[in-house]
Design an enzyme around this catalytic site. Structure first.
Site, PDB file in Angstrom:
ATOM      1  CB  THR A   1      -0.932   0.048   1.229  1.00  0.00           C
ATOM      2  OG1 THR A   1      -0.131  -0.077   2.408  1.00  0.00           O
ATOM      3  CG2 THR A   1      -1.960  -1.066   1.169  1.00  0.00           C
TER       4      THR A   1
ATOM      5  CG  ASN B   1       7.844  -3.895  -0.845  1.00  0.00           C
ATOM      6  OD1 ASN B   1       8.847  -3.256  -1.127  1.00  0.00           O
ATOM      7  ND2 ASN B   1       6.797  -3.353  -0.219  1.00  0.00           N
TER       8      ASN B   1
ATOM      9  CB  SER C   1      18.046  -2.429   2.032  1.00  0.00           C
ATOM     10  OG  SER C   1      18.664  -1.171   2.265  1.00  0.00           O
TER      11      SER C   1
ATOM     12  CE1 TYR D   1      14.924  -1.927   6.247  1.00  0.00           C
ATOM     13  CE2 TYR D   1      16.981  -1.027   5.398  1.00  0.00           C
ATOM     14  CZ  TYR D   1      15.657  -1.377   5.208  1.00  0.00           C
ATOM     15  OH  TYR D   1      15.074  -1.201   3.979  1.00  0.00           O
TER      16      TYR D   1
ATOM     17  CE  LYS E   1      14.762  -4.684   3.985  1.00  0.00           C
ATOM     18  NZ  LYS E   1      13.598  -5.139   3.196  1.00  0.00           N
TER      19      LYS E   1
ATOM     20  CB  ILE F   1      13.935   4.725  -3.125  1.00  0.00           C
ATOM     21  CG1 ILE F   1      14.945   3.667  -3.571  1.00  0.00           C
ATOM     22  CG2 ILE F   1      12.742   4.799  -4.082  1.00  0.00           C
ATOM     23  CD1 ILE F   1      15.581   3.864  -4.916  1.00  0.00           C
TER      24      ILE F   1
END
Lengths: 225, 270
Positions: free
Chosen positions: B35, B115, B167, B180, B184, B213
């Site tokens: 979303t 994702n 990532s 994180y 990843k 991004i």
């Protein structure tokens, strides 16, 4: 060599850990070896490293160098339970590295080395290794090293290809035979040779490495991203 | 029913707009975390390219509903083409049941785009263990468990594919993002393992490693906080979510890539 170092080898019960211990001791350094379970020739045993570290440091240290050794045993991710084990192992290792870095940050010129198993030789050899742990810790080390460099701690990794002692000689011979044209180049590295390399790094003061992952091997495997 | 049994034309990359003489059985893809940000762009691109798309969301049902309505506008058989699923990837039971829900709705599952993820930034030396374990569980554990749960459905199809959104932090490291980056990095390793393990059965598995991004999270940052990143990027700009989505679509298409992690980083430090 600038001075004698006090070195803790976590998970030393592996051919490389034992070779490193011997190599460092012979060079005059103070070495303390650790394993998760009792083994002949291992100094300290324990699973709760973050909580035991300061105690060990008082008894055998103060350490200036901490090495996290290679771990035997293949990761598999066939079931949710396997995933849980990998996750648990990663969380535990992160906690142990964190505790080590915190302890050394109180001193000048600390080094923490994490030894990771290169796994792409699996195509030729039944080496017990998978990339989840090593790739995860590469991300962790490169990140944390940036945070702790200012505290005087150099955190790095060696990405180590399979060692001669990890597999039977017959398996190495089969691999060489199966590779045919590459056979002449295909020779396993001995634990003691990697140990000598790491000893040289451990002895350096002000080593110009932080957040680095050094590939160690004969150059045949290629597991780059 | 499979494409082989029915001899029906598969149109994974055809919008299918207008009448066709041959019945169209579209490929189905499941996108987690669909979303917002990159996930939303991936869903939008895949719907527009003609895929049946299921996407997950964790809690914001109103956002998911609105997005679903937008996607369905102007699409024939829109309820069969796009569906949203409420799933918390940290819940093992939800993850276990999701592939069956998708198969029930669409009749098949051909591809999975992992994702969904979360971050919890901060100085690692002072961070509570529960915080980094939560990140590991959601990003690595949830993704890996869902992928395993989806394997039976995927392997029933003729050209199954998995794309993992990792990532750049997992490859190059990032201060303040230790947990994180660890999670990843683990996904990069999982991609290699899965590609090796199931490659012979026809499953293609690859990952992308987005760099800086432009997403909702970035939009609230002051330029001083990221100027140094742009300065070290060969293209001298942020990436756009649509550019990441294009890379995902590329990796979903048949090819010889396997176990690879594609950097979508504008040439960061290269």
């Amino acid at each position: 060599m600038d001075k004698k170092q006090r070195v803790l080898i976590v998970d030393a019960d592996h051919s490389l850990g034992l070779a490193l211990s011997k190599e460092l001791a012979e060079a005059g350094h103070s070495v303390t070896t650790h394993a998760r379970k009792s083994e002949p020739g291992i100094d300290i045993v324990g699973n709760d490293i973050p909580n035991e570290l300061l105690k060990w440091d008082s008894a055998y240290g103060p350490f200036e160098r901490i090495v996290f050794g290679l771990q035997d045993g293949a990761e598999v991710a066939e079931t949710p339970e396997d995933i849980g084990k990998i996750q648990h192992d990663l969380a535990r290792t992160l906690g142990e590295i964190k505790a080590s870095v915190q302890m050394l940050s109180r001193r000048d010129d600390g080094q923490v080395w994490v030894l990771l198993q290169e796994d792409s030789m699996q195509y030729y050899l039944p080496v017990a290794a998978q990339p989840m742990r090593s790739r995860a810790l590469v991300g962790a080390i490169k990140s944390l090293a940036k945070e702790v460099f200012c505290f005087g701690v150099k955190l790095n990794a060696l990405h180590v290809q399979p060692l001669a002692e990890q597999l039977d000689a017959a398996l190495w011979k089969d691999a060489r035979t199966n590779l045919k044209a590459f056979a002449i180049k295909f020779r396993p590295q001995k634990s003691i040779d990697v140990a000598k390399f790491l000893r040289a790094l451990i002895e350096l003061k002000g080593i110009p490495l932080a957040g680095m992952v050094l590939p160690v091997g004969i150059g045949y495997p290629e597991n780059n991203v | 029913m499979t494409s082989k049994q029915a001899n029906i034309t598969l149109q994974p990359a055809d919008c299918g707009v207008g009448a066709s003489a041959v019945p169209v059985l579209r490929k189905t893809v499941l996108v987690t975390g669909g979303t917002r940000g990159i996930g939303r762009a991936i869903v939008t691109k895949l719907v527009s390219d003609g895929w049946n798309v299921g996407f997950t969301y964790r809690s914001e049902a109103s956002v998911a509903d609105l997005f679903l309505q937008t996607l369905r506008e102007g699409i024939m058989d829109s309820e069969q083409r796009v569906q949203a699923f409420a799933v918390d990837l940290a819940s093992e039971e939800s993850v276990r049941n999701l592939p069956a829900q998708v198969e029930t709705h669409f009749g098949r599952l051909d591809a999975l785009v992992n994702n969904a993820g979360l971050t919890d930034d901060g100085a690692f030396l002072t961070m509570d263990a529960a915080r980094w374990q939560r990140v590991l569980n959601a990003n690595f554990g949830g993704t890996a468990r869902l992928t395993l749960a989806a394997l039976p459905a995927l392997l029933r199809q003729p050209d199954p594919s998995v794309v993992v959104v990792a990532s750049l932090a997992g490859i190059s490291g990032k201060e303040g993002q230790v947990s994180y980056a660890t999670s990843k990095g683990a996904l990069v390793g999982f991609t290699q393992w899965l590609g090796r393990r199931y490659g012979e059965q026809g499953l293609r598995v690859n990952a992308i490693a987005p760099g800086f991004i432009r997403t909702e999270m970035v939009n609230v940052l002051e330029p001083e906080m990221y100027d140094h990143i742009l300065a070290a990027t060969a293209l001298k700009r942020m990436g756009e979510v649509a550019e990441v989505a294009s890379a995902v679509v590329f990796l979903l298409s048949p090819g010889y890539l396997q176990g690879s992690t594609l950097r979508i980083d504008g040439g960061f430090k290269r």
